[in-house]
Design a protein around this motif. Structure first.
Motif, PDB file in Angstrom:
ATOM      1  N   THR A  58      19.339   6.910  -3.804  1.00 38.34           N
ATOM      2  CA  THR A  58      18.752   5.367  -3.805  1.00 38.34           C
ATOM      3  C   THR A  58      19.307   4.636  -4.987  1.00 38.34           C
ATOM      4  OG1 THR A  58      16.819   6.124  -4.712  1.00 38.34           O
ATOM      5  CG2 THR A  58      16.847   6.002  -2.434  1.00 38.34           C
ATOM      6  N   GLY A  59      19.446   5.193  -6.028  1.00 34.33           N
ATOM      7  CA  GLY A  59      19.804   4.626  -7.331  1.00 34.33           C
ATOM      8  C   GLY A  59      21.562   4.260  -7.067  1.00 34.33           C
ATOM      9  N   ALA A  60      22.172   5.075  -6.402  1.00 31.62           N
ATOM     10  CA  ALA A  60      23.536   4.724  -6.323  1.00 31.62           C
ATOM     11  C   ALA A  60      23.735   3.760  -5.550  1.00 31.62           C
ATOM     12  CB  ALA A  60      24.350   5.862  -5.986  1.00 31.62           C
ATOM     13  N   LEU A  61      22.953   3.478  -4.408  1.00 27.33           N
ATOM     14  CA  LEU A  61      23.057   2.545  -3.112  1.00 27.33           C
ATOM     15  C   LEU A  61      22.406   1.293  -3.707  1.00 27.33           C
ATOM     16  CD1 LEU A  61      22.029   4.455  -0.229  1.00 27.33           C
ATOM     17  CD2 LEU A  61      24.320   3.892  -0.784  1.00 27.33           C
ATOM     18  N   GLY A  62      21.791   1.282  -4.882  1.00 29.37           N
ATOM     19  CA  GLY A  62      21.261   0.014  -5.422  1.00 29.37           C
ATOM     20  C   GLY A  62      19.929  -0.409  -4.812  1.00 29.37           C
ATOM     21  N   ALA A  63      19.200   0.720  -4.262  1.00 34.26           N
ATOM     22  CA  ALA A  63      18.013   0.267  -3.702  1.00 34.26           C
ATOM     23  C   ALA A  63      16.905   0.759  -4.605  1.00 34.26           C
ATOM     24  CB  ALA A  63      17.725   1.249  -2.191  1.00 34.26           C
ATOM     25  N   PRO A  64      15.675   0.365  -4.255  1.00 30.33           N
ATOM     26  CA  PRO A  64      14.354   0.739  -5.054  1.00 30.33           C
ATOM     27  C   PRO A  64      14.278   2.433  -4.938  1.00 30.33           C
ATOM     28  CG  PRO A  64      13.885  -0.485  -3.082  1.00 30.33           C
ATOM     29  CD  PRO A  64      15.262  -0.687  -3.292  1.00 30.33           C
TER      30      PRO A  64
END
Lengths: 114, 153
Positions: A58-64
């Motif tokens: 999720t971090g790599a996708l820029g998501a919370p």
């Protein structure tokens, strides 16, 4: 509320085979309430690994960051709620459990485990 | 990966695949190396084996002084690397494992799969052979053969 009380709130739901508080980074058991035959050490290590990778994803996708992880399998399910402190509150369940109730209990338990 | 005993290779390879450990050293309780993965110099592996066996021997003695059951596992987690040191029984006697791991895995995973490695080794071990007399003229040749097996030279 003690960790034992936190886990009891999850294990009292019909169909829950066990609940654990796991150190997310280490994959080690902090507290557990498990039925016989559930290997808490294995659940903690593998859930910690999957939950850590989901955080990375999720971090790599820029998501919370995720609040809850739900793995559904043919013979049961594994749910894990992320506590702000880095702990995970995990439930191992039968396939026919009320997943909504377990998710709610885990999210509340994660708040107490923070 | 280098092994002295061929039957160690399968269980050790499975452990390395599952745990994602960076370095692994299997040795006897006296520090004699049985297998290694990740070490590149003989000096490093000999020193690590001696230190690892020494640390576990020390914890064993501390436990004995305190009338406590033996402490079979030692773990240390640093900021970049973690160390896991554990003793276990095999049909060939007591062995010690030293595992160095990074942030790509966790202590829980290393501990879990090391337990499986110990169980797999116990199953895979052939019956112990009677130990032959160590003769001075054989010693150097056997030592060189072991080093070749561990470091490929």
């Amino acid at each position: 509320m003690s960790l034992a009380d936190t886990l009891a709130a999850v294990t009292r739901i019909p169909g829950v085979r066990g609940a654990l508080v796991v150190s997310g980074r280490d994959g080690l058991v902090v507290a557990e309430a498990l039925m016989e035959g559930v290997d808490g050490r294995a659940v903690a290590a593998l859930t910690g690994s999957v939950a850590g990778r989901m955080l990375g994803l999720t971090g790599a996708l820029g998501a919370p960051p995720p609040a809850l992880l739900h793995l559904q399998a043919a013979e049961g399910a594994l749910l894990a709620a992320y506590a702000p402190s880095g702990l995970l509150v995990v439930a191992v369940t039968a396939p026919d459990v009320n997943a909504g109730e377990v998710r709610l209990a885990l999210l509340q338990a994660a708040e107490h485990a923070a | 990966m280098r092994v002295i005993e061929p039957w160690v290779e399968g269980p050790l390879r499975a452990f390395l695949n599952e745990s994602a450990a960076r370095l692994t050293l299997l040795m006897t309780a006296s520090g004699q190396v049985v297998a290694q993965h990740g070490f590149t110099r003989s000096l490093d592996v000999m020193a690590a084996a001696a230190l690892g066996a020494g640390i576990l021997a020390s914890t064993f003695e501390i436990a004995r002084l305190m009338d406590s059951p033996p402490l079979d596992e030692v773990a240390h987690e640093g900021t970049r690397l973690g160390f896991y040191l554990a003793g276990f029984e095999t049909p060939r006697g007591r062995w010690v494992g030293l595992v160095v791991f990074g942030p790509e895995t966790s202590l829980g995973l290393v501990q879990l799969f090391f337990g499986r490695l110990a169980a797999d080794l116990a199953l895979a071990a052939p019956a112990a052979e009677p130990s032959g007399q160590v003769l001075a003229e054989n010693f150097e040749g056997e030592l060189n053969a072991s080093l070749r097996a561990l470091f490929g030279r």
